[in-house]
Scaffold this motif. Structure first.
Motif: not given
Length: 270
Positions: A145-166
């Motif tokens: 994922l880190w081979t070139e410059p990036i503008s952002k990282v996107l995250l997902r968790h197998p069980s937490l809700s978006d609100d909980e993860l954030a």
């Protein structure tokens, strides 16, 4: 509330706001935007999508102007197909932030948006794109994922809700990155201090406009800074409760042409 003629800049999010769930723009919304721009207003897309994922939509809108992309990290000139301004997320800081979050919540699945007008969206094994219509390239391991410059990282968790993860992410990343939640299944890390408001302010300055004449539409917490900056913020009926709580107005959902309803009232009911 400002008079209809006061709004010279209309800032719209895309997913869950201007676009329907199938990534299309309705004829009614298209006509309402055309009417507003015919009367002198400027329409500016302000989205979490990176520039390469916005370009086809801007072509459909006939847009040759500016777009704020990547949660404010990119100012894209559609006519010239170039970035006028961009901020990248330091990849070492991103890795460190990701490690801190995983130490707090367990295994995460990650993706990145590369910088540039031809940047790719890379996804590691296990990551599922929240928008299956958007193109992505699967890599074999996280290090890829880190081979070139990036503008952002996107995250997902197998069980937490978006609100909980954030919430968990904000609690541990500190000044390493800005944490945003921009849609279902979309918690993101972006450069510290970069928001839709910073990108919108830069675009407005480029156009010779300011917050006092800006009307903004959105549906998720990442739109809160934009609402704080603009004169009038309109949340969609399908918006997250956090955004509705700070909105000046709530319109119909994106599926029911909520943006068109407001623009027809402001620019046609004279």
């Amino acid at each position: 509330m400002a008079a209809p003629t006061a709004y010279s800049l209309i800032a719209t999010d895309l997913d869950g706001t201007l676009l329907r769930g199938d990534d299309t723009l309705s004829d009614r919304s298209r006509a309402a935007l055309a009417r507003a721009t015919a009367e002198g207003a400027r329409h500016l897309v302000v989205t979490g999508r990176p520039a390469p994922r916005v370009r086809p939509l801007l072509d459909e809108l006939g847009g040759e102007g500016l777009a704020v992309c990547g949660q404010g990290a990119q100012l894209y000139d559609a006519g010239a197909d170039r970035l006028l301004w961009s901020v990248t997320l330091d990849r070492e800081l991103a890795e460190t932030a990701l490690g801190k979050i995983e130490a707090e919540v367990g295994l995460l699945y990650a993706a990145v948006d590369q910088d540039g007008v031809d940047g790719l969206t890379l996804i590691e094994p296990g990551y599922v794109m929240p928008h299956p219509t958007l193109p992505a390239v699967r890599v074999r391991r996280r290090d890829d994922l880190w081979t070139e410059p990036i503008s952002k990282v996107l995250l997902r968790h197998p069980s937490l809700s978006d609100d909980e993860l954030a919430s968990a992410a904000r609690g541990v990343v500190g000044s390493l990155a800005t944490v945003t939640m921009s849609g279902p299944g979309t918690v993101e890390l972006q450069p510290c201090g970069v928001t839709k408001a910073t990108g919108l302010a830069l675009a407005a300055e480029h156009l010779g406009l300011g917050p006092a004449t800006t009307l903004a539409f959105g549906d998720m917490p990442n739109d809160i800074p934009m609402f704080d900056w603009a004169a009038h913020g309109v949340a969609m009926a399908n918006a997250h409760p956090e955004l509705k709580a700070v909105a000046d107005e709530v319109t119909l959902s994106n599926e029911d042409d909520g943006i068109a309803v407001v623009l027809e009232r402001l620019f046609e009911a004279r």
